[in-house]
Design a protein around this motif. Structure first.
Motif, short mmCIF file in Angstrom:
data_model
loop_
_atom_site.label_atom_id
_atom_site.label_comp_id
_atom_site.label_asym_id
_atom_site.label_seq_id
_atom_site.Cartn_x
_atom_site.Cartn_y
_atom_site.Cartn_z
N UNK A 251 -41.59 47.65 -135.50
CA UNK A 251 -41.54 46.93 -134.23
C UNK A 251 -41.78 47.87 -133.05
N UNK A 252 -42.45 47.37 -132.02
CA UNK A 252 -42.65 48.19 -130.82
C UNK A 252 -41.30 48.45 -130.17
N UNK A 253 -41.11 49.61 -129.53
CA UNK A 253 -39.78 49.99 -129.05
C UNK A 253 -39.28 49.21 -127.85
N UNK A 254 -40.20 48.52 -127.13
CA UNK A 254 -39.81 47.80 -125.92
C UNK A 254 -40.36 46.39 -126.03
N UNK A 255 -39.56 45.40 -125.64
CA UNK A 255 -40.04 44.03 -125.64
C UNK A 255 -41.22 43.89 -124.70
N UNK B 75 -41.48 54.59 -117.55
CA UNK B 75 -41.35 55.37 -116.32
C UNK B 75 -39.92 55.33 -115.80
N UNK B 76 -39.30 54.15 -115.83
CA UNK B 76 -37.91 54.01 -115.39
C UNK B 76 -36.97 54.86 -116.24
N UNK B 77 -37.18 54.84 -117.56
CA UNK B 77 -36.34 55.63 -118.45
C UNK B 77 -36.51 57.13 -118.19
N UNK B 78 -37.75 57.56 -117.93
CA UNK B 78 -38.00 58.97 -117.64
C UNK B 78 -37.31 59.39 -116.34
N UNK B 79 -37.34 58.51 -115.32
CA UNK B 79 -36.68 58.82 -114.06
C UNK B 79 -35.18 58.94 -114.24
N UNK B 80 -34.59 58.02 -115.02
CA UNK B 80 -33.15 58.08 -115.27
C UNK B 80 -32.79 59.36 -116.03
N UNK B 81 -33.66 59.75 -116.99
CA UNK B 81 -33.39 60.97 -117.74
C UNK B 81 -33.48 62.20 -116.84
N UNK B 82 -34.44 62.22 -115.93
CA UNK B 82 -34.55 63.34 -114.99
C UNK B 82 -33.32 63.44 -114.10
#
Length: 228
Positions: free
Chosen positions: A168-172, A199-206
């Motif tokens: 399954x793809x990781x995001x709906x 992009x949102x997940x990368x920003x939160x991780x940063x």
């Protein structure tokens, strides 16, 4: 009978923007392969196996599509372009779309349930070009299989799977365009929400990394160590 034919032609036209009229669909090899299969399946159910196989061979020669006479197919089944193989115990629901070079293949009869060794596709399934769906598995209603994927496990309803082996793809995925979404591979407007979410997940991780660096520079324990 005439109304059923018109409904079928219209259903194909809705899924294929290249079809400008019902007459275009009449010339499609997938439409002819389905017509031959109806004859071959009727003979197969009547235990006229040799005649059923003869019709099947004629159909394969003329259309490039090989549908075993024993396969069970629902309403408005559309094979786009062709060069597809569908096995004997395959079961296909209503409004299913299959693109070119797809195999609904079987496994050893001893590993199936009651002799079933080919897949079951429930209603509104889309199988992308080059995909291989193997064994007595079920692709749930509204499921999508991406191009060139190899599927050997069950696919839940309204789930998109891609890859080898297919997962399954990781995001709906959210469809922003109306009507039928072609192919089983996420593309076009499907990719945009996926990129936005990543992009949102990368920003939160940063942000979390920056906070962790600040805590380390102050000599304070990290949130992970505090929770421990």
């Amino acid at each position: 009978m005439a109304f059923a034919l018109l409904d079928y032609l219209d259903s194909v036209k809705e899924r294929d923007p290249a079809a400008r009229s019902r007459w275009d669909v009449v010339l499609y090899p997938g439409a002819w392969a389905l017509l031959y299969h109806k004859v071959a399946h009727w003979l197969w159910v009547g235990r006229l196996y040799w005649l059923a196989r003869l019709v099947n061979h004629i159909s394969r020669f003329l259309t490039g599509i090989d549908i075993h006479p024993g396969a069970t197919i629902g309403k408005n089944f559309f094979i786009d372009h062709g060069f597809t193989v569908i096995g004997e115990t395959a079961t296909i629901g209503d409004n299913v779309t299959i693109y070119q070079n797809v195999t609904l293949g079987g496994t050893n009869p001893s590993t199936g349930v009651g002799g079933k060794r080919h897949p079951t596709l429930e209603d509104n399934v889309v199988i992308g070009s080059g995909a291989q769906v193997l064994g007595p598995i079920t692709i749930g209603e509204g499921g999508r299989v991406g191009a060139n994927s190899v599927v050997t496990k069950e696919v839940l309803p309204r789930t998109t799977v891609v890859g080898i082996p297919a997962r399954p793809v990781p995001v709906d995925l959210v469809h922003y365009s109306p009507g039928f979404i072609p192919y089983g591979t996420p593309c076009g407007e499907d990719i945009d929400p996926l990129r936005a979410r990543l992009t949102t997940l990368e920003e939160e991780l940063d942000e979390l990394r920056a906070e962790l660096r600040q805590l380390k520079s102050r000599g304070q324990p990290s949130p992970e160590s505090r929770s421990a």
